[in-house]
Design a protein around this motif. Structure first.
Motif, PDB file in Angstrom:
ATOM      1  N   THR A   1      16.241   4.594   0.032  1.00  0.00           N
ATOM      2  CA  THR A   1      16.030   3.278  -0.017  1.00  0.00           C
ATOM      3  C   THR A   1      14.440   3.049   0.564  1.00  0.00           C
ATOM      4  O   THR A   1      13.590   2.337  -0.070  1.00  0.00           O
ATOM      5  CB  THR A   1      16.990   2.383   0.746  1.00  0.00           C
ATOM      6  N   ILE A   2      14.514   3.391   1.904  1.00  0.00           N
ATOM      7  CA  ILE A   2      13.267   3.182   2.538  1.00  0.00           C
ATOM      8  C   ILE A   2      11.896   3.976   1.989  1.00  0.00           C
ATOM      9  O   ILE A   2      10.948   3.481   2.067  1.00  0.00           O
ATOM     10  CB  ILE A   2      13.187   3.585   4.000  1.00  0.00           C
ATOM     11  N   ARG A   3      12.385   5.130   1.408  1.00  0.00           N
ATOM     12  CA  ARG A   3      11.287   5.990   0.604  1.00  0.00           C
ATOM     13  C   ARG A   3      10.629   5.065  -0.466  1.00  0.00           C
ATOM     14  O   ARG A   3       9.376   5.064  -0.875  1.00  0.00           O
ATOM     15  CB  ARG A   3      11.780   7.186  -0.063  1.00  0.00           C
ATOM     16  N   CYS A   4      11.428   4.375  -1.072  1.00  0.00           N
ATOM     17  CA  CYS A   4      10.993   3.286  -2.471  1.00  0.00           C
ATOM     18  C   CYS A   4      10.416   2.257  -2.030  1.00  0.00           C
ATOM     19  O   CYS A   4       9.423   1.916  -2.591  1.00  0.00           O
ATOM     20  CB  CYS A   4      12.263   3.251  -3.137  1.00  0.00           C
ATOM     21  N   GLU A   5      10.695   1.748  -0.847  1.00  0.00           N
ATOM     22  CA  GLU A   5      10.095   0.374  -0.264  1.00  0.00           C
ATOM     23  C   GLU A   5       8.635   0.750   0.288  1.00  0.00           C
ATOM     24  O   GLU A   5       7.661   0.229  -0.112  1.00  0.00           O
ATOM     25  CB  GLU A   5      10.752  -0.044   0.981  1.00  0.00           C
ATOM     26  N   VAL A   6       8.563   2.152   0.957  1.00  0.00           N
ATOM     27  CA  VAL A   6       7.337   2.211   1.188  1.00  0.00           C
ATOM     28  C   VAL A   6       6.120   2.665   0.239  1.00  0.00           C
ATOM     29  O   VAL A   6       5.185   2.248   0.382  1.00  0.00           O
ATOM     30  CB  VAL A   6       7.355   3.665   2.358  1.00  0.00           C
ATOM     31  N   ARG A   7       6.860   3.449  -0.811  1.00  0.00           N
ATOM     32  CA  ARG A   7       5.875   3.696  -1.931  1.00  0.00           C
ATOM     33  C   ARG A   7       5.318   2.488  -2.675  1.00  0.00           C
ATOM     34  O   ARG A   7       4.416   2.405  -3.065  1.00  0.00           O
ATOM     35  CB  ARG A   7       6.746   4.617  -2.936  1.00  0.00           C
ATOM     36  N   GLU A   8       6.501   1.652  -3.001  1.00  0.00           N
ATOM     37  CA  GLU A   8       6.087   0.339  -3.836  1.00  0.00           C
ATOM     38  C   GLU A   8       5.306  -0.527  -2.856  1.00  0.00           C
ATOM     39  O   GLU A   8       4.087  -0.787  -3.669  1.00  0.00           O
ATOM     40  CB  GLU A   8       7.529  -0.350  -3.940  1.00  0.00           C
ATOM     41  N   GLN A   9       5.574  -0.811  -1.629  1.00  0.00           N
ATOM     42  CA  GLN A   9       4.625  -1.760  -0.855  1.00  0.00           C
ATOM     43  C   GLN A   9       3.196  -1.258  -0.631  1.00  0.00           C
ATOM     44  O   GLN A   9       2.195  -1.704  -0.612  1.00  0.00           O
ATOM     45  CB  GLN A   9       5.288  -1.994   0.067  1.00  0.00           C
ATOM     46  N   MET A  10       3.147   0.089  -0.406  1.00  0.00           N
ATOM     47  CA  MET A  10       2.137   0.739   0.158  1.00  0.00           C
ATOM     48  C   MET A  10       0.952   0.859  -1.125  1.00  0.00           C
ATOM     49  O   MET A  10      -0.137   0.535  -1.026  1.00  0.00           O
ATOM     50  CB  MET A  10       2.148   2.244   0.590  1.00  0.00           C
ATOM     51  N   ILE A  11       1.387   1.035  -2.430  1.00  0.00           N
ATOM     52  CA  ILE A  11       0.612   0.974  -3.475  1.00  0.00           C
ATOM     53  C   ILE A  11       0.095  -0.361  -3.924  1.00  0.00           C
ATOM     54  O   ILE A  11      -1.111  -0.551  -4.301  1.00  0.00           O
ATOM     55  CB  ILE A  11       1.506   1.745  -4.795  1.00  0.00           C
ATOM     56  N   ALA A  12       1.281  -1.457  -3.767  1.00  0.00           N
ATOM     57  CA  ALA A  12       0.582  -2.779  -3.935  1.00  0.00           C
ATOM     58  C   ALA A  12      -0.363  -3.111  -2.914  1.00  0.00           C
ATOM     59  O   ALA A  12      -1.391  -3.798  -3.276  1.00  0.00           O
ATOM     60  CB  ALA A  12       1.819  -3.686  -3.762  1.00  0.00           C
ATOM     61  N   PHE A  13      -0.505  -2.538  -1.835  1.00  0.00           N
ATOM     62  CA  PHE A  13      -1.390  -3.112  -0.655  1.00  0.00           C
ATOM     63  C   PHE A  13      -2.991  -2.553  -0.971  1.00  0.00           C
ATOM     64  O   PHE A  13      -3.751  -3.003  -1.087  1.00  0.00           O
ATOM     65  CB  PHE A  13      -0.973  -2.471   0.745  1.00  0.00           C
ATOM     66  N   LEU A  14      -2.742  -1.085  -1.509  1.00  0.00           N
ATOM     67  CA  LEU A  14      -3.979  -0.768  -2.036  1.00  0.00           C
ATOM     68  C   LEU A  14      -4.691  -1.251  -3.182  1.00  0.00           C
ATOM     69  O   LEU A  14      -5.858  -1.347  -3.163  1.00  0.00           O
ATOM     70  CB  LEU A  14      -3.780   1.053  -2.241  1.00  0.00           C
ATOM     71  N   ARG A  15      -3.680  -1.630  -4.137  1.00  0.00           N
ATOM     72  CA  ARG A  15      -3.974  -2.182  -5.254  1.00  0.00           C
ATOM     73  C   ARG A  15      -4.962  -3.461  -5.106  1.00  0.00           C
ATOM     74  O   ARG A  15      -5.994  -3.950  -5.666  1.00  0.00           O
ATOM     75  CB  ARG A  15      -3.051  -2.293  -6.517  1.00  0.00           C
ATOM     76  N   ASP A  16      -4.286  -4.232  -4.189  1.00  0.00           N
ATOM     77  CA  ASP A  16      -4.618  -5.653  -3.946  1.00  0.00           C
ATOM     78  C   ASP A  16      -6.087  -5.739  -3.039  1.00  0.00           C
ATOM     79  O   ASP A  16      -6.772  -6.635  -2.916  1.00  0.00           O
ATOM     80  CB  ASP A  16      -3.800  -6.500  -3.350  1.00  0.00           C
ATOM     81  N   PHE A  17      -6.075  -4.886  -1.991  1.00  0.00           N
ATOM     82  CA  PHE A  17      -7.063  -4.964  -0.949  1.00  0.00           C
ATOM     83  C   PHE A  17      -8.029  -3.723  -1.150  1.00  0.00           C
ATOM     84  O   PHE A  17      -9.230  -3.966  -0.617  1.00  0.00           O
ATOM     85  CB  PHE A  17      -6.379  -4.921   0.335  1.00  0.00           C
ATOM     86  N   HIS A  18      -7.511  -2.702  -1.529  1.00  0.00           N
ATOM     87  CA  HIS A  18      -8.457  -1.465  -1.592  1.00  0.00           C
ATOM     88  C   HIS A  18      -8.286  -0.622  -2.877  1.00  0.00           C
ATOM     89  O   HIS A  18      -7.939   0.649  -2.971  1.00  0.00           O
ATOM     90  CB  HIS A  18      -8.281  -0.464  -0.369  1.00  0.00           C
TER      91      HIS A  18
END
Length: 377
Positions: free
Chosen positions: A314-331
């Motif tokens: 569960t936490i592996r999927c959460e980290v992957r999803e939220q980190m990619i969204a962070f990079l896509r939106d800000f970097h």
């Protein structure tokens, strides 16, 4: 009149005595259960009331059916006695199996209520389950053998069967080599603590939970609700992953392939926010490091701990999803780009004119330089 009343008295008396014994035993078990509520044995023994009544009633009828003096009974006395003997053996085996099952369940329930280690509880559960199956198999074999020996023909050939038992045993051992191997492998798994019911395992690339262990096969329930059934000898002859052995804690890793200009420090801050807000993180450890580099990308590894394999997923999927969204939106520049447009075509080369055309071209150039419009002689 006496021929009618005597069978009724014998049969009715046997049924009455059976019901009285069943009621008395049930009353005693109720009192014992109320006096010792912490011991589930007495409540579980009440399940044995039906096989106990069948055994008692059959035993009473076996000892008194010839007292009826009925013509039908006297005419078929041997067959009736044979039938009652078979029923008595089957009922006794049923009662023994039920009592053994009750004792095993009671012992496991009492141990599970007082134990604090889930791994040891699963180990005991696996052992008592296999012990119960072994007892059932042994009692069944003994009961069938006793039923066969009640037939005179079977007793007559008993001597010759014993004389050839050695040869038959060798042949049967060779023919049932695989079955016997699974049988001993099941006992080895039960008492060797290799795998237990409820363990999370990876077998042949399939991740699942051990759902059932018998003397010959083992069933694994995968994450997508499939059941994989395999012989227990597989676990004693081939390597497999047991994620529950030695504890259920798990370390989850997530890999990112990013541009060389990816903001590593900001990604660490974002990872800290993700794990602190996640209920799947057990609070032990987390980190984010650059683990590799290539001419076009870098490999960033995020590491997070969890309580069990389910939380790790569960936490592996959460980290992957939220980190990619962070990079896509800000970097967005940190995400690698793959060129999919075709390469530009090569500029066309001027066509070489034939030698004759070159001669006339030089002649025209000479005329243009003279300005006369006439060629030289």
């Amino acid at each position: 009149m006496e021929d009618v009343l005597r069978p009724l008295v014998v049969i009715g008396g046997s049924l009455a005595i059976t019901l009285c014994i069943g009621w008395a035993v049930d009353w005693l078990l109720r009192r014992a259960d109320a006096r010792h509520p912490e011991t589930p044995l007495w409540g579980l023994l009440r399940r044995c009331r039906l096989p106990l009544q069948v055994t008692v009633c059959t035993a009473l009828l076996s000892g008194s059916y010839d007292k009826t003096r009925a013509k039908v009974v006297e005419a078929h006395s041997s067959a009736i006695g044979q039938l009652l003997a078979l029923v008595l053996i089957a009922a006794t085996a049923w009662l023994v199996v039920r009592v053994a099952s009750v004792v095993v369940e009671s012992s496991y329930a009492r141990y599970a209520a007082s134990a604090h280690d889930p791994a040891r509880v699963r180990r005991v559960r696996t052992q008592v389950t296999l012990i119960q199956r072994v007892v059932t198999a042994v009692v069944g074999v003994v009961a069938i053998s006793a039923m066969l020996l009640t037939f005179p023909a079977m007793r007559a050939v008993g001597t010759s069967m014993l004389a050839s038992a050695g040869l038959v045993g060798i042949v049967a051992g060779i023919a049932a080599q695989s079955t016997l191997g699974n049988l001993f492998a099941g006992l080895q798994i039960a008492f060797g603590d290799m795998v237990r019911i409820g363990d999370t395992v990876v077998v042949d690339g399939e991740w699942g939970t051990v759902e059932e262990i018998t003397l010959t096969f083992l069933s694994v329930r995968t994450w997508d609700e499939r059941r994989i059934t395999m012989p227990v000898s597989y676990f004693t002859s081939k390597p497999f992953e047991n994620w529950s052995r030695g504890g259920t804690q798990k370390t989850a890793t997530v890999l990112f392939h990013l541009d060389h200009g990816a903001p590593i420090e900001e990604m660490r801050d974002r990872l800290r926010e993700i794990v602190q807000s996640s209920t799947a993180w057990d609070g032990r450890d987390w980190n984010l490091l650059v683990t590799d580099t290539t001419p076009s990308t870098i490999v960033v590894r995020a590491l997070v701990t969890a309580r069990d394999p389910d939380d790790a997923w569960t936490i592996r999927c959460e980290v992957r999803e939220q980190m990619i969204a962070f990079l896509r939106d800000f970097h967005p520049y940190a995400l690698p780009r793959i060129a999919t447009a075709p390469a530009p075509a090569t500029a066309p080369q001027p066509r070489r004119r034939p030698e004759r055309e070159d001669h006339f071209a030089r002649f025209d150039d000479t005329l243009s330089k003279d300005g006369t419009g006439r060629g030289r002689s």
